[in-house]
Every structure is written in structure tokens, then in C-alpha cells.
Motif scaffolding. Structure first.
Motif: not given
Lengths: 225, 265
Positions: B5-10, B27-40, B132-139
Motif C-alpha cells: 500500500v503506497l499512500t500519496i499525501t502532502s 507508470g507502475l502498471a505500464l511496467s507490468g505491475k498490477k495496480v489499483v489506485a483509490i481516490d480517497l 489514507a495514512m493508516e493502511p500505508a506500507d509506504e508513504v
């Protein structure tokens, strides 16, 4: 000898003025207030103002707050030694606790490793050493001295509780305000610069003749030893 | 599969969280990774527009947590790659419509099937940010080189640290080399001095971002885009490759480029 006034105004709290109520009779107090207001209304209306009561006159706190409200003067807080039996419609600052803090002054310094970030604060009894940066909008309170082994861009309060003999040291001392004991000073009003300060000098802030002085650490060493 | 889980915040708004989320997700999806983006950013959704998927929303994240639809029904497939899905924010509700527990649960569920779950955080430090923060593995913290944005980023990093979120990386967005050279903008180093967390990317100011958003094509899809190039480098770094930081220089057209543009006209 100088006679104690019924009511006196002092520029002693951190951000404005404190009105000391010395008389024990409500009518005397009101008279005294009228005199103070007449002479200092401009100061009072444009500052943070606290009312200092003694144990013997704190029972009038609410009467006096209402009296001042009638004259369109708002008080930010009431200061007492002990808030037992006090009725006040504004926040109360109890000095009992603050004195307790400064009593336990002689102890090992506290240390904090890491950066203190925007919105965070530390409060300690005694001396405080921070190994890291103190960033803008953070607050550091110590009843003793404060040593920052890094940048100090937040707001330090050394000698919290009234010890004006405390000092503040930082590798890069550049806070918007410095508070020592019951003194406060703010940085000169320069435009906020984004340019880097390259000629960093270790600096020390301390109190002398009731004002806060900043000098380089080298100068301070020569002065104090 | 054990996704991340990658959280984008500011902290501050308008610094490029959603633009960054869209570019990293794609970008990650185009490099072959399976990605879900969630708008919170519930109530003020944007990510769907930036990804150009606005007209495909039927169900959203609130529908999922309220169980008025199945998870699969709310996964909007990207039109360019099989690997990217979007879960849109609800527009008629507000941040309090979901809890961080629910988002955590949803993220755990998605981790089974996806490599990256990208959470696009709303601005601020209130409930929506906490979701958005609490589930994050990386921020990833996005800032611009402005004092107000950097201060807010610092506040956010403090909150993250207090919540034991120590896997943090910084993106400095909208660096304008001309302004930095004149001393009118904080440089990369000025920002890093205050925030002191690892840097994962610097994005140059790119006037085309506005039009990319209008057409729903993140800059990573545009081969000649400088910001797109910078995002591609970030993707490589996220995937564990060591990519040098791009030297951000002023836009000066050389003699030959001028000549070429002359012919083009």
C-alpha cells in the motif's frame, strides 16, 4: 517607600500585559481599574491581557471580568496561585503547577534524538538537549537550559516558569521568537528569505538586565568565563 | 501475491498529489505491475479525471465499504493498460463516509491480487488524511518548493512518524530552475534540509500538466514531457533500480532546435 497601588499594569506576560489586582475591596479595585484603563486603554485593547489575583481577592474575579466587559475590555485569562474556589468566565492560569515545574530543576538533562517537526512540542523539567533540528512551528519548553545540536527554527522557551538565568544554545539559532523565563523577544522583521544561510555560527541566547541578548558562542564563552 | 500500500499525501492542497498518484499508478502498471489506485478525496474527486476515466464511474469506494456493490463492480479498468484499475471517490458524500478501518480492510483484500494499492490522500491532516495514512506500507510526500507547502509537509511527516510510518519518501514537485537560480525559489537542498527524509524524485515545472489533465492523459504517456520523464525515473526507483537524479536545467533552445522548429512551422 513606594506604596502598593490598588491595581497595577505590568508588561510581564509573554505576549502582552498583566493587570495585578492588589486591593481586597471590590470598590477599591474598580477605582484602581478605572485609573489604569484611563491611562492605558490603547495598550489594553490591542494586547493579550491577563488579570492577576491574589488568594485574598480572587473571589471578585467574575465581578471584575463583568465590570471590564461593561467597558468593552476583554480579558484573555485570569492568573491565580490556586484555582480552587475560583469562578471565572475566561481561561485560568494556575501558577501552582508552574512553580512545581521549576522546583524540580536540578536533575539530569533530558535528551531528544530526532527532528522536532511542525506542530510538535516537548516540555521537560530541567535542561533539555535535542540532537536534531527544531523545525518551524514547533515548540520547546524547559524549566532549565535548552541545547539544540542542530537548527533551531521553532520557538524555544528556556527557564519556563520564571527562571531568567537560563540560556539557549543552537548550532543555528534562528527562531521567530525566543522566550527565557518571563522575557520574550522576536526576530527582526526581515522578509522571509528562501536563501540559505551559509555562514552559520553557533549562537547563545540569554537574559541580561531584563532583556534577551543573542551572541555568538565564542563571545559568550569569553563573557562568562 | 503480497501487495504494497503506497499512500500519496502532502498536507497542503494543490501541490500535485493526484497528478502524482495518476502518474505513478499508470507508470507502475505500464511496467507490468498490477495496480489499483483509490481516490480517497471523497467529495472532491479528481483522480478519475486526471486518468481520463471519469465517464466510466458507476460504483465508488463508499459503495464498496457500505457493501452496496461488489468489489469487482467498483474496479474501473483503465483504457490503456490491463494492469491498472481505479476505485473512484464518491462525489455526493464527505470524508466521514468511510473509516480508516474500512480502508485498511479493503486494502488488505486488494493486496491479495495486486502489487500496488495507491491511496490518493486528500489535503489536510484530518479524518480523510488518516484514512489514507493508516493502511500505508509506504508513504510518498509531495511538496512544492514553497515555504508553506514545505511547512505542511513537515507537519505531515511528524504525524506519520508519531504513527510509526517510517517508510517515507519525498517528491519535490514543480521546481523551476530559473527561479531557483535567481534565488527566488527554494532549491532541492533547501527543502531537504528542512524535511530530512529520503528524496525519490524531483519534478520540473511543466506547463503542459493542465492540458494533460484536461484530456485525461497523465504526463507519463507523453514521450517529450519533462515531468513525464521525471515520473518514469521515480517508477524505476520504486522498483528498486538506482537511477540518477535528472539535472533540472533551464529550457534553452539550441541553434539546431530553433532551426527545426522553424521548419516545423
Amino acid at each position: 517607600m513606594h506604596m502598593m497601588e490598588n491595581v497595577t499594569i505590568k508588561g510581564k506576560n509573554f505576549l502582552g500585559f498583566e493587570i495585578e489586582i492588589n486591593a481586597d475591596d471590590l470598590e477599591e479595585i474598580k477605582k484602581g481599574l478605572d485609573i489604569v484603563i484611563a491611562s492605558s486603554v490603547h495598550l489594553i485593547k490591542n494586547s493579550i491581557v491577563t488579570l492577576r489575583f491574589t488568594e485574598d481577592n480572587k473571589q471578585f474575579a467574575n465581578d471584575i471580568l463583568n465590570y471590564l466587559k461593561g467597558k468593552n475590555i476583554d480579558i484573555n485569562a485570569v492568573v491565580v496561585d490556586d484555582k480552587n474556589n475560583l469562578q471565572s468566565s475566561v481561561p485560568v492560569i494556575e501558577l501552582k503547577n508552574i512553580h512545581l515545574l521549576s522546583d524540580s530543576h536540578k536533575q539530569q538533562p533530558a535528551t531528544y534524538k530526532g527532528n522536532l517537526r511542525n506542530g510538535q512540542e516537548i516540555r521537560v523539567n530541567g535542561d533539555l538537549i535535542i540532537a536534531g533540528n527544531v523545525n518551524p512551528n514547533s515548540y520547546v519548553y524547559a524549566t532549565g537550559n535548552i541545547f539544540v545540536l542542530g537548527k533551531l527554527y521553532g520557538i524555544p522557551h528556556a527557564g519556563y516558569g520564571g527562571n531568567n538565568d537560563s540560556m539557549i544554545f543552537a548550532f543555528d539559532l534562528n527562531p521567530p521568537q525566543i522566550r527565557i523565563g518571563n522575557l520574550i523577544t522576536r526576530s527582526p522583521e526581515e522578509g522571509v528569505s528562501v536563501k540559505q544561510n551559509n555562514n552559520m555560527v553557533f549562537e547563545v541566547a540569554y537574559a541580561e538586565n531584563n532583556s534577551i541578548v543573542i551572541s555568538s558562542y565564542d563571545e559568550w564563552l569569553k563573557l562568562k568565563n | 501475491m503480497a501487495g504494497k500500500v503506497l499512500t500519496i499525501t502532502s498536507g497542503k492542497g494543490g501541490v500535485g498529489k493526484s497528478t502524482t498518484s495518476a502518474n505513478l499508478a499508470l507508470g507502475l502498471a505500464l511496467s507490468g505491475k498490477k495496480v489499483v489506485a483509490i481516490d480517497l478525496d471523497i467529495g472532491l474527486r479528481n483522480l478519475d479525471m486526471i486518468l481520463g476515466l471519469e465517464n466510466r464511474i458507476v460504483y465508488d469506494v463508499v459503495n464498496i465499504v457500505e457493501k452496496t456493490c461488489k468489489l469487482n463492480q467498483a474496479l474501473i479498468k483503465d483504457k490503456r493498460t490491463e494492469n491498472l484499475f481505479l476505485i473512484a471517490a464518491a462525489q455526493t458524500r464527505d470524508k466521514s463516509a468511510v473509516t480508516s478501518e474500512q480502508i485498511k480492510e479493503l486494502a488488505e483484500e486488494l493486496k491479495k491480487d495486486y502489487d500496488y494499492i495507491i491511496l490518493d490522500s486528500p489535503a489536510g491532516i484530518e479524518g480523510g488524511f488518516k484514512n489514507a495514512m493508516e493502511p500505508a506500507d509506504e508513504v510518498i510526500i509531495v511538496t512544492t518548493p514553497e515555504i508553506s507547502a514545505v511547512r505542511d509537509a513537515d507537519r505531515v511527516i511528524g504525524i506519520l512518524e508519531a504513527n510509526s510510518k517510517t517508510e517515507t519518501n519525498l517528491i519535490i514537485n514543480r521546481i523551476d530552475p530559473t527561479l531557483v537560480k535567481r534565488g527566488d525559489m527554494m532549491s532541492k537542498d533547501d527543502v531537504l534540509q528542512v524535511l530530512s527524509i529520503p528524496l525519490i524524485g524531483i519534478i520540473p515545472e511543466d506547463k503542459n500538466i493542465v492540458s494533460y489533465t484536461n484530456i485525461g492523459e497523465p504526463s507519463i504517456l507523453h514521450k517529450d514531457s519533462k515531468s513525464g520523464m521525471a515520473y518514469k525515473n521515480i517508477i524505476q526507483r520504486l522498483l528498486g533500480k538506482n537511477v540518477e537524479f535528472m539535472e533540472i536545467t533551464e529550457d534553452k533552445k539550441g541553434f539546431f532546435q530553433n532551426l527545426v522548429s522553424l521548419f516545423k512551422e
